[in-house]
Motif scaffolding. Sequence first.
Motif, PDB file in Angstrom:
ATOM      1  N   ARG A  75      14.020  -6.117  -4.603  1.00 48.24           N
ATOM      2  CA  ARG A  75      12.711  -5.660  -5.374  1.00 48.24           C
ATOM      3  C   ARG A  75      11.689  -5.967  -4.240  1.00 48.24           C
ATOM      4  N   THR A  76      11.341  -6.921  -3.498  1.00 45.09           N
ATOM      5  CA  THR A  76      10.406  -7.342  -2.879  1.00 45.09           C
ATOM      6  C   THR A  76      10.219  -6.507  -1.860  1.00 45.09           C
ATOM      7  N   GLN A  77      11.599  -5.828  -1.011  1.00 42.03           N
ATOM      8  CA  GLN A  77      11.567  -4.782  -0.028  1.00 42.03           C
ATOM      9  C   GLN A  77      10.989  -3.539  -0.483  1.00 42.03           C
ATOM     10  N   THR A  78      11.365  -3.213  -1.776  1.00 38.12           N
ATOM     11  CA  THR A  78      10.996  -1.937  -2.300  1.00 38.12           C
ATOM     12  C   THR A  78       9.593  -1.973  -2.604  1.00 38.12           C
ATOM     13  N   MET A  79       8.833  -3.175  -2.857  1.00 38.07           N
ATOM     14  CA  MET A  79       7.388  -3.099  -3.112  1.00 38.07           C
ATOM     15  C   MET A  79       6.691  -2.944  -1.957  1.00 38.07           C
ATOM     16  N   ALA A  80       7.373  -3.871  -0.866  1.00 37.30           N
ATOM     17  CA  ALA A  80       6.529  -3.411   0.484  1.00 37.30           C
ATOM     18  C   ALA A  80       6.581  -2.253   0.782  1.00 37.30           C
ATOM     19  N   ALA A  81       7.685  -1.370   0.711  1.00 38.33           N
ATOM     20  CA  ALA A  81       7.812   0.013   1.229  1.00 38.33           C
ATOM     21  C   ALA A  81       7.020   0.913   0.496  1.00 38.33           C
ATOM     22  N   VAL A  82       6.754   0.580  -0.688  1.00 32.40           N
ATOM     23  CA  VAL A  82       5.745   1.415  -1.400  1.00 32.40           C
ATOM     24  C   VAL A  82       4.250   1.319  -0.646  1.00 32.40           C
ATOM     25  N   ARG A  83       3.922  -0.030  -0.703  1.00 30.18           N
ATOM     26  CA  ARG A  83       2.482  -0.425  -0.078  1.00 30.18           C
ATOM     27  C   ARG A  83       2.496   0.217   1.506  1.00 30.18           C
ATOM     28  N   GLU A  84       3.304   0.221   2.209  1.00 26.22           N
ATOM     29  CA  GLU A  84       3.288   0.967   3.426  1.00 26.22           C
ATOM     30  C   GLU A  84       3.206   2.394   3.279  1.00 26.22           C
ATOM     31  N   ALA A  85       3.675   3.100   2.183  1.00 25.27           N
ATOM     32  CA  ALA A  85       3.825   4.695   2.237  1.00 25.27           C
ATOM     33  C   ALA A  85       2.468   5.361   2.135  1.00 25.27           C
ATOM     34  N   ASP A  86       2.789   6.604   2.339  1.00 29.47           N
ATOM     35  CA  ASP A  86       1.526   7.563   2.212  1.00 29.47           C
ATOM     36  C   ASP A  86       1.781   8.321   0.526  1.00 29.47           C
ATOM     37  N   ALA A  87       3.027   8.142  -0.061  1.00 30.37           N
ATOM     38  CA  ALA A  87       2.962   8.600  -1.315  1.00 30.37           C
ATOM     39  C   ALA A  87       4.525   7.825  -1.618  1.00 30.37           C
ATOM     40  N   ALA A  88       4.725   7.747  -3.133  1.00 30.96           N
ATOM     41  CA  ALA A  88       5.700   7.186  -3.636  1.00 30.96           C
ATOM     42  C   ALA A  88       6.489   8.187  -4.381  1.00 30.96           C
ATOM     43  N   LEU A  89       7.729   8.332  -4.276  1.00 26.91           N
ATOM     44  CA  LEU A  89       8.486   9.412  -5.222  1.00 26.91           C
ATOM     45  C   LEU A  89       9.284   8.563  -6.054  1.00 26.91           C
ATOM     46  N   PHE A  90       9.050   8.510  -7.314  1.00 31.69           N
ATOM     47  CA  PHE A  90       9.397   7.983  -8.429  1.00 31.69           C
ATOM     48  C   PHE A  90      10.629   8.598  -9.199  1.00 31.69           C
ATOM     49  N   LEU A  91      11.884   8.227  -9.034  1.00 35.67           N
ATOM     50  CA  LEU A  91      12.945   8.953  -9.657  1.00 35.67           C
ATOM     51  C   LEU A  91      13.300   8.523 -10.754  1.00 35.67           C
ATOM     52  N   ILE A  92      13.567   9.019 -11.875  1.00 32.88           N
ATOM     53  CA  ILE A  92      14.270   9.006 -13.122  1.00 32.88           C
ATOM     54  C   ILE A  92      15.553   9.677 -13.354  1.00 32.88           C
TER      55      ILE A  92
END
Length: 452
Positions: A75-92
């Motif tokens: 989860r920590t890696q996922t949070m770091a990826a979002v903070r680096e990204a220009d946009a987050a694509l949230f999939l449900i």
Amino acid sequence: MAKLPLVAIVGRPNVGKSTLFNRLVGRKLALVDDRPGVTRDRREGDATLLGLDFRVIDTAGYEDEDPVTLPGRMRTQTMAAVREADAALFLIDARAGLTPLDEEIARWLRSETTPVILAANKAEGKAGESGVLESWALGLGEPIPMSAEHGEGVVDLFEHLRPYIERDGDDDADEGDEEGPLKLAIVGRPNAGKSTLINRILSQDRLITGPEAGITRDSIAIDWVWTAPDGQVRPVRLIDTAGMRKKAKVEDKLEKLSVADARRAVDFAEVVVLLLDGTRGLEAQDLRIADNVLKEGRALVIAINKWDVAEGQSALFNGIKAALEEGLSQARGVPLLTVSGKTGKGLDQLLAVAFETRETWSKRVSTGQLNRWFEEAIERNPPPAPSGRRIKLRYITQVSTRPPSFVIFGTRVDQLPDSYLRYLVNGMRKELGFGAVPVRLTARAARNPFDT
């Protein structure tokens, strides 16, 4: 080289993140399985979506676990990826509906500064309808119904991603390998002087020549380096081909094989020089060869050879130019040059034009610039309204280069007349700098963007 924008795909385990990642990168880079938790480390890949280029990150499924556990570290890696990204694509998962973990992820994403795009995956058919409606409650705006597995919903995804990852000027560089050799094929009727011309370019008797037509049988590729008048050194792969006679006159089996080999050489070339015989002018077979080159999507340059012995040069040049304008109406303005394989006249200019033509043939226009032009073109000349029903054109994107290829999305595009497509292509040539290289333009309904 400009750094590509980053898009991070996030969501709880087993909602289809890796399937979407694989679709966007065009390869099965990420392992996909029905079991949750297959992805652990962040995986990145170069993605293309209807002409938009970006880096996409496939993240581990977001789980509510202690930070010291493996799921917690993921989860920590996922949070770091979002903070680096220009946009987050949230999939449900639209079929499973909203879960408490989806709601927790949404709360976390709302607290971040990264723009979030909500996508309801597995929404094909009626089974996903309720999940799409439920997802409005996450407070992240309009959800995109899609199917990563079947490629549905990518047009809407394109529209939502574009404002965040489109960068004017970053994606208008040539796709071609500029350091690679220019693949230059010389074609024409028998005895137009193709081999003599190449020998003069190479400054050596590399190819057999003579007064007899049809000496060359195989397509011969020769690697060579051109030193331009300005001192720049540029690699070239010259391809000599067999003369192409009118099909009805080709009876000998060996000549048929030679002509077929020449056609294959055109397929592998980037720029094709059609060599005309200056002592005979333009013939119908020359136009057929030129038309075939353009249909194959190759960049075309036409050169009148034997200019040193051609009579009535001014009238000859103007007559050929006028005949080409009429006979090659699909690509008016193809470069027309005069050369001499015997004296070397015009060869540096021919090579310079060939490199310039490859650059145009490899050109990519940024999506923003392209759609600004598109909106103005439609405003100047709106599409017709067959039976009183308006054809609505939504946007255009460049899907590839070499040759430049574009797709228009809209409604009732199947009723768009060819004359309107020609109007748009002519506008692209004139206003976007595509000149006379082949330009391919197709129209597709927005709900079915491409075959998967």
